[in-house]
Enzyme design. Structure first.
Site, PDB file in Angstrom:
ATOM      1  N   ASP A   9       0.929  -1.141  -0.120  1.00  0.00           N
ATOM      2  CA  ASP A   9       0.139  -0.057  -0.008  1.00  0.00           C
ATOM      3  C   ASP A   9       1.097   1.403   0.081  1.00  0.00           C
ATOM      4  O   ASP A   9       0.465   2.245   0.730  1.00  0.00           O
ATOM      5  CB  ASP A   9      -0.755   0.109   1.327  1.00  0.00           C
ATOM      6  CG  ASP A   9      -2.145   0.869   0.967  1.00  0.00           C
ATOM      7  OD1 ASP A   9      -2.831   1.332   2.229  1.00  0.00           O
ATOM      8  OD2 ASP A   9      -2.351   1.367  -0.146  1.00  0.00           O
ATOM      9  N   ASP A  52       2.986   2.223   8.010  1.00  0.00           N
ATOM     10  CA  ASP A  52       1.929   1.230   7.988  1.00  0.00           C
ATOM     11  C   ASP A  52       2.427   0.060   7.290  1.00  0.00           C
ATOM     12  O   ASP A  52       1.904  -0.650   6.335  1.00  0.00           O
ATOM     13  CB  ASP A  52       0.684   1.739   7.054  1.00  0.00           C
ATOM     14  CG  ASP A  52      -0.171   2.791   7.829  1.00  0.00           C
ATOM     15  OD1 ASP A  52       0.203   2.677   9.070  1.00  0.00           O
ATOM     16  OD2 ASP A  52      -1.311   3.022   7.385  1.00  0.00           O
TER      17      ASP A  52
END
Length: 884
Positions: A138, A155
């Site tokens: 991502d 993340d």
């Protein structure tokens, strides 16, 4: 605070004090919190309830632990994770600064050095994680934080943890795991096995945006973006920002390849390329994994037409994102295999089930057919020597032009006995369109005609003298190109009306739109009232790159909206886009002549090599042209012809360089000459029926010229000293032209279509004896001799414009050696080049923006595409309006 936040705060009150919301992403909401144990600010993220509801909390915690061990200066570490009050959460450091998204929103584009530095640092973090078995999945500007200008990737591994915890059920929930703009094609098609090269694609997309100010693919919805990621090649980053260094542009292009195997093998290699000024790719910035003849093919991302099931797989892969009930477009590459096209478009049958093309396979020139669901094109028996096919409305027949005698032939798509509808002696057929069940329209040297589908008398329509005829589906009239404009001939009134100026290759489609190719290239659509034969709205460019020519339409559309088109630059004779004149050597090194923007074709060197004569196409005069010269020493350009009412082309120098011969429209196309210094008026040299185009002016005063009439083109000679009648050098039922005489005046190289395709041949000079073939793959033309007479150079037009040379030995007899490739580039046409008298250089008219690729490389190579459900895209681009 909301009830959700209150519950979360209460559940974590012994460890964290939540202060305020920082933002929301696709999977989590982010809060600024105080870590009570360590007295430090942290970013606390909890997964959105609808996502947490389908995840197993225990599995999520287990998977996220794999990222906790990552320690890298450009990776934001994971402090904590777990469950609290039914929520799934994880904790990372709070960074004072901003995200890359915030910086891009404020600045749009970053400095090149800064953008490359950020991408290099992020790539370093990715490589480290990949070595530890963690793929981010991502990467996007929102997940790159900037702390004192230093990027920190956040993340890390969260998307992997969520996907693993979901047990493969993410697509069933209707939730997307990534931001569409930065997804790799394999993510967009829901591949189960995602490799580190997926992250390489994503960081390449981020760098593209930092440099260009926009992601590689844009769209009005997630599904539009995903479909472009799957099927379309992004625009070159240098086309949006010219100052981007070539190595950076090449690295970005390679990182965005559709096929993972075609990208960098690691993020470290990507970073290395960004720092290496000498880096390039095999195909330069335009590197692409899209297939063509002999090209590479992705197993899933770039689908072939071998089976309809592949199309269904693509649709199923992204259909869960779709809310639009209309079938969505999908672009598929079409491989022609070993077929070399010959004066033919790829055409789609009216029902969208078959493709046909005229070309050469091995030594057989014919029409070839491919049914959807079959892997290859197959020859249609009975179509030998055929070009420019057209399907019947019921999909059962093919009509085509036979090159040998320019007759109109029809044959069943299954092959068999061919039926002659129009003999070449009745009308020399150029192209045809089978528009209604009972009528076929065709153009010829004499004009536009119709003939009944079973055969019979032909009718000439006097008010339509143009080309590219298209019979309207209701049988009410004919679209045709006339005088550089698209016109309609109305059968009821027997009158022709201009519909679109400076355009050609018109057709009508079932959405109620007229399609056409504009003079400067590109496919346009405009609303059209079929009943009244009127344009009723504004035109919209619907495709940027369609490789139309003065002869070829370059696109074909079925009744149901399957589009097939030849993608590439349009080269419309007498119009078309801008060109550049390049003086090149055979290694591909090129100098561009400094001339204002415009369209210049047919460059010819003066015998001294100092000047070049060329044809300048004047768009303000509907494509009429004049002859100019350019002095290579002084850099000055001089206009030679000035008659605004006439068209002047095909310049040829006299042996002493003092005069220029050219073709000028009069009753036909006759030959005139004029002093190259403009010191006297032009003079008529030769007039005779038909069109005359000079190809050589020899030292003894002999002119060699093509003479084209109703029966085709022949090669004739004319003595400027004797002033007698022209004599035939070659006369045959087929076409001959583009003759060049060897330096010792013993051999002539020329082009003939006697085999059904354009090939280069040799015969003796000045009497045509003996016969030797130089080329064997079709699409060949414009031969030129080397200075020592040992080689003949010529161009081949497909699958990409390529310069070849064939060695010619003389002792004891003429022996032609196998041709060898020299280089490739994007030509205007095979006529538009010439050899320098020194034999070391040549001049060529190339499509503007398409540089040469030396040593057999490909510059701006075109490809064939099939677009399923294209009418959905067309209606959207036309504002949703459609009339059937």
């Amino acid at each position: 605070m909301s009830d959700v936040l209150g519950r979360l705060s209460a559940a974590l009150s012994d460890r964290y004090r939540i202060e305020r919301e920082l933002g929301q992403g696709g999977m989590a909401t982010v809060y600024l919190a105080l870590d009570l144990k360590h007295d430090r600010k942290v970013a606390l993220k909890f997964l959105k309830p609808e996502l947490a509801a389908v995840l197993g909390a225990e599995r999520f915690v287990v998977e996220i632990k794999t990222t906790a061990a990552l320690q890298h200066p450009h990776i934001l570490p994971l402090f904590d994770s777990g469950t609290a009050g039914g929520f799934l959460f994880y904790v990372m450091p709070y960074i004072e600064g901003e995200t890359l998204r915030g910086k891009l929103d404020r600045e749009t584009q970053l400095g090149i050095d800064e953008a490359v530095r950020i991408a290099t640092d992020v790539a370093s973090a990715l490589h480290y994680a990949h070595q530890h078995g963690v793929i981010h999945r991502d990467i996007k500007p929102e997940n790159i934080l900037l702390h004192d200008g230093r990027p920190m990737v956040a993340d890390f591994g969260i998307a992997l943890a969520v996907s693993a915890a979901a047990g493969g059920r993410m697509t069933e929930t209707g939730l997307s795991l990534g931001t569409p703009h930065y997804m790799s094609p394999e993510q967009a098609t829901a591949e189960k096995d995602i490799s580190a090269r997926s992250d390489v694609y994503s960081i390449g997309s981020v760098l593209y945006e930092m440099l260009a100010g926009q992601p590689p693919h844009l769209g009005g919805s997630a599904q539009q973006i995903i479909m472009k990621i799957i099927t379309e090649t992004p625009q070159a980053v240098t086309s949006l920002r010219k100052s981007v260094p070539q190595n950076v542009a090449a690295a970005v292009a390679k990182s965005l390849e559709k096929l993972p195997a075609d990208r960098f093998e690691s993020a470290a290699k990507f970073a290395e390329a960004l720092g290496n000024a000498a880096f390039t790719t095999e195909r330069g910035e335009a590197a692409s994994a899209l297939t063509g003849a002999g090209g590479r093919r992705s197993r899933r991302i770039i689908a072939s037409l071998a089976t309809v099931a592949v199309v269904a797989t693509i649709v199923a892969a992204w259909g869960w994102l779709r809310s639009d009930p209309e079938p969505q477009p999908a672009r598929l590459d079409l491989s022609l295999g070993a077929i070399v096209p010959n004066l033919s478009n790829v055409i789609i049958s009216p029902d969208g089930s078959m493709l046909a093309i005229a070309g050469t396979l091995g030594t057989e020139q014919a029409i070839y057919l491919r049914r959807i669901g079959e892997p290859d094109f197959q020859k249609i028996l009975g179509t030998d020597g055929g070009i420019r096919p057209s399907f019947s409305p019921d999909n059962k027949w093919i009509v085509f032009r036979k090159l040998a005698d320019n007759s109109l032939i029809k044959v069943a798509v299954t092959g068999g006995q061919a039926l002659t509808l129009v003999r070449g002696t009745e009308a020399s057929v150029l192209e045809a369109h089978w528009g209604t069940e009972d009528q076929i329209v065709f153009s010829s040297v004499q004009g536009v005609h119709t003939v009944a589908a079973p055969g019979g008398p032909i009718r000439r329509w006097e008010k339509a003298t143009g080309r590219h005829p298209f019979l309207l589906p209701d049988g009410s009239g004919i679209l045709h190109s006339q005088g550089g404009n698209v016109s309609v001939l109305d059968f009821a009134t027997d009158s022709s009306t201009v519909l679109v100026p400076q355009a050609r290759h018109a057709s009508y489609v079932a959405t109620g739109h007229l399609l056409y190719i504009a003079e400067d290239g590109g496919l346009f659509a405009v609303p059209f009232d079929l009943g009244r034969h009127r344009v009723t709205g504004s035109a919209v460019r619907v495709l940027d790159r369609v490789a139309a020519t003065g002869v070829l339409r370059g696109y074909s559309v079925s009744r149901g909206g399957v589009l097939v088109h030849h993608e590439g630059a349009s080269n419309l004779a007498g119009g078309g886009g801008e060109t550049i004149l390049l003086v090149m050597d055979f290694a591909g090194k090129a100098d561009t002549l400094r001339l204002p923007a415009g369209r210049r074709v047919l460059p010819r060197f003066a015998p001294s090599g100092r000047a070049i004569a060329f044809e300048y196409v004047d768009r303000s005069r509907n494509g009429a042209s004049d002859i100019y010269t350019f002095d290579l020493v002084t850099g000055t350009s001089t206009q030679i012809t000035f008659d605004k009412e006439k068209d002047h082309d095909e310049p040829t120098w006299s042996p002493d360089g003092k005069r220029i011969l050219f073709t000028k429209d009069s009753a036909g196309e006759d030959l005139f000459s004029k002093p190259a210094d403009n010191s006297a008026a032009e003079e008529l040299v030769l007039t005779m029926p038909g069109d005359q185009n000079a190809t050589a002016w020899l030292d003894d005063g002999t002119l060699v010229f093509e003479s084209r009439g109703a029966s085709g083109a022949d090669l004739l000679t004319y003595s400027l000293t004797a002033k007698g009648k022209p004599s035939a050098y070659l006369e045959a039922p087929w076409n001959e032209g583009m003759l060049a005489v060897s330096p010792d005046l013993k051999l002539a190289a020329f082009v003939s279509d006697e085999t059904g395709s354009s090939e280069v041949w040799l015969r003796t000079w000045p009497v045509a004896e003996g016969k030797w073939r130089l080329s064997f793959s079709g699409g060949a033309g414009a031969p030129r001799w080397s200075r020592d007479g040992r080689y003949v150079y010529y161009w081949r037009t497909a699958p990409v414009d390529t310069l070849f040379r064939a060695r010619v030995d003389r002792a004891p007899g003429v022996v032609v050696r196998s041709p060898e490739r020299v280089l490739t580039l994007n030509l205007v046409d095979v006529y538009s080049w010439d050899m320098h008298p020194d034999g070391k250089r040549f001049v060529v008219a190339a499509v503007a923006g398409a540089p040469a690729a030396p040593s057999g490389g490909v510059a701006n190579a075109s490809r064939y595409l099939v677009v399923l459900n294209w009418f959905t895209e067309l209606r959207a681009m036309m504002g949703g309006g459609a009339r059937r």
